[in-house]
Design a protein around this motif. Structure first.
Motif, mmCIF file in Angstrom:
data_model
loop_
_atom_site.group_PDB
_atom_site.id
_atom_site.type_symbol
_atom_site.label_atom_id
_atom_site.label_comp_id
_atom_site.label_asym_id
_atom_site.label_seq_id
_atom_site.Cartn_x
_atom_site.Cartn_y
_atom_site.Cartn_z
ATOM 1 N N ASP A 1 -3.883 -33.521 -15.224
ATOM 2 C CA ASP A 1 -3.299 -32.463 -14.397
ATOM 3 C C ASP A 1 -3.678 -31.090 -14.940
ATOM 4 O O ASP A 1 -3.842 -30.906 -16.150
ATOM 5 N N ILE A 2 -3.772 -30.131 -14.004
ATOM 6 C CA ILE A 2 -4.180 -28.765 -14.341
ATOM 7 C C ILE A 2 -3.170 -27.795 -13.751
ATOM 8 O O ILE A 2 -2.722 -27.960 -12.609
ATOM 9 N N TYR A 3 -2.827 -26.776 -14.505
ATOM 10 C CA TYR A 3 -1.946 -25.711 -14.039
ATOM 11 C C TYR A 3 -2.827 -24.525 -13.642
ATOM 12 O O TYR A 3 -3.503 -23.936 -14.485
ATOM 13 N N PHE A 4 -2.870 -24.192 -12.358
ATOM 14 C CA PHE A 4 -3.698 -23.103 -11.817
ATOM 15 C C PHE A 4 -3.169 -21.758 -12.277
ATOM 16 O O PHE A 4 -1.977 -21.479 -12.169
ATOM 17 N N LEU A 5 -4.054 -20.914 -12.806
ATOM 18 C CA LEU A 5 -3.668 -19.558 -13.178
ATOM 19 C C LEU A 5 -4.161 -18.544 -12.155
ATOM 20 O O LEU A 5 -3.383 -17.745 -11.639
ATOM 21 N N ASP A 6 -5.475 -18.558 -11.874
ATOM 22 C CA ASP A 6 -6.031 -17.602 -10.916
ATOM 23 C C ASP A 6 -7.455 -17.986 -10.576
ATOM 24 O O ASP A 6 -8.102 -18.709 -11.347
ATOM 25 N N LEU A 7 -7.959 -17.462 -9.463
ATOM 26 C CA LEU A 7 -9.357 -17.649 -9.134
ATOM 27 C C LEU A 7 -10.187 -16.884 -10.168
ATOM 28 O O LEU A 7 -9.784 -15.831 -10.650
ATOM 29 N N HIS A 8 -11.352 -17.421 -10.478
ATOM 30 C CA HIS A 8 -12.238 -16.789 -11.465
ATOM 31 C C HIS A 8 -13.125 -15.774 -10.762
ATOM 32 O O HIS A 8 -13.658 -16.048 -9.688
ATOM 33 N N ASN A 9 -13.311 -14.637 -11.380
ATOM 34 C CA ASN A 9 -14.071 -13.548 -10.770
ATOM 35 C C ASN A 9 -15.562 -13.571 -11.052
ATOM 36 O O ASN A 9 -16.271 -12.688 -10.652
ATOM 37 N N GLY A 10 -16.064 -14.520 -11.768
ATOM 38 C CA GLY A 10 -17.499 -14.493 -12.029
ATOM 39 C C GLY A 10 -17.803 -15.258 -13.218
ATOM 40 O O GLY A 10 -18.602 -15.825 -13.663
ATOM 41 N N HIS B 1 2.127 -28.046 0.223
ATOM 42 C CA HIS B 1 2.883 -26.801 0.095
ATOM 43 C C HIS B 1 4.303 -27.046 -0.404
ATOM 44 O O HIS B 1 4.833 -26.277 -1.203
ATOM 45 N N LYS B 2 4.925 -28.110 0.057
ATOM 46 C CA LYS B 2 6.306 -28.404 -0.334
ATOM 47 C C LYS B 2 6.434 -28.559 -1.849
ATOM 48 O O LYS B 2 7.385 -28.076 -2.458
ATOM 49 N N ASN B 3 5.482 -29.241 -2.464
ATOM 50 C CA ASN B 3 5.532 -29.488 -3.908
ATOM 51 C C ASN B 3 4.670 -28.535 -4.727
ATOM 52 O O ASN B 3 4.595 -28.678 -5.950
ATOM 53 N N LEU B 4 4.020 -27.586 -4.056
ATOM 54 C CA LEU B 4 3.143 -26.603 -4.702
ATOM 55 C C LEU B 4 2.123 -27.278 -5.632
ATOM 56 O O LEU B 4 1.961 -26.914 -6.793
ATOM 57 N N ASN B 5 1.435 -28.283 -5.069
ATOM 58 C CA ASN B 5 0.363 -28.910 -5.828
ATOM 59 C C ASN B 5 -0.735 -29.357 -4.875
ATOM 60 O O ASN B 5 -0.649 -29.162 -3.664
ATOM 61 N N GLY B 6 -1.761 -29.947 -5.419
ATOM 62 C CA GLY B 6 -2.867 -30.435 -4.610
ATOM 63 C C GLY B 6 -3.773 -31.300 -5.448
ATOM 64 O O GLY B 6 -3.453 -31.637 -6.596
ATOM 65 N N ASN C 1 4.166 -19.569 -4.214
ATOM 66 C CA ASN C 1 3.425 -19.449 -2.955
ATOM 67 C C ASN C 1 2.210 -18.543 -3.078
ATOM 68 O O ASN C 1 1.181 -18.791 -2.454
ATOM 69 N N GLN C 2 2.328 -17.487 -3.855
ATOM 70 C CA GLN C 2 1.220 -16.544 -3.998
ATOM 71 C C GLN C 2 -0.006 -17.226 -4.604
ATOM 72 O O GLN C 2 -1.112 -17.097 -4.090
ATOM 73 N N THR C 3 0.176 -17.969 -5.681
ATOM 74 C CA THR C 3 -0.975 -18.640 -6.294
ATOM 75 C C THR C 3 -1.454 -19.793 -5.416
ATOM 76 O O THR C 3 -2.658 -20.046 -5.321
ATOM 77 N N PHE C 4 -0.542 -20.476 -4.740
ATOM 78 C CA PHE C 4 -0.906 -21.556 -3.824
ATOM 79 C C PHE C 4 -1.837 -21.041 -2.730
ATOM 80 O O PHE C 4 -2.859 -21.657 -2.421
ATOM 81 N N HIS C 5 -1.497 -19.902 -2.152
ATOM 82 C CA HIS C 5 -2.284 -19.346 -1.040
ATOM 83 C C HIS C 5 -3.647 -18.820 -1.487
ATOM 84 O O HIS C 5 -4.563 -18.738 -0.675
ATOM 85 N N LYS C 6 -3.803 -18.500 -2.759
ATOM 86 C CA LYS C 6 -5.128 -18.101 -3.255
ATOM 87 C C LYS C 6 -6.112 -19.255 -3.129
ATOM 88 O O LYS C 6 -7.279 -19.058 -2.818
ATOM 89 N N ALA C 7 -5.656 -20.457 -3.381
ATOM 90 C CA ALA C 7 -6.526 -21.627 -3.324
ATOM 91 C C ALA C 7 -6.711 -22.135 -1.889
ATOM 92 O O ALA C 7 -7.730 -22.752 -1.577
ATOM 93 N N LYS C 8 -5.761 -21.871 -1.028
ATOM 94 C CA LYS C 8 -5.735 -22.434 0.319
ATOM 95 C C LYS C 8 -7.024 -22.178 1.109
ATOM 96 O O LYS C 8 -7.459 -23.029 1.882
#
Length: 96
Positions: free
Chosen positions: A87-96, A29-34, A52-59
């Motif tokens: 490395d990958i930059y997260f955009l959003d969860l995929h809906n289908g 969480h501190k570095n906003l990566n995983g 934080n918003q995009t981080f918590h989507k993956a959490k």
């Protein structure tokens, strides 16, 4: 455009968005990566989050066997990227 997004882009560029199938291995969480296991390449990649918003989507996927399908952009450094374990930059969860 957020400050964090600007930091990433000023050091690196992003490739075209890709849909990834992965298992979430860890989050910082501190570095906003995983770290994820990319199920297409069976390699470990670092995943970066804008805020934080995009981080918590993956959490919600951490500590589960559920497959996380998301849209992300490969990070390009010095004009190249590693399609297997880069490395990958997260955009959003995929809906289908």
């Amino acid at each position: 455009m957020s400050e964090e997004f600007h930091k990433v882009i000023s050091k690196r560029s992003l490739g075209d968005p890709i849909i990834y199938r992965s298992k979430l291995i860890s989050l910082d969480h501190k570095n906003l990566n995983g770290k994820i296991e990319n199920l297409s390449s069976n390699a470990t990649s670092i995943i970066h989050f804008e805020n934080n918003q995009t981080f918590h989507k993956a959490k919600e996927y951490l500590g589960t066997e559920e497959i996380m399908i998301f849209t992300g952009c490969p990070m390009i450094e010095y004009g190249a990227f590693d399609p297997k374990a880069g490395d990958i930059y997260f955009l959003d969860l995929h809906n289908g």
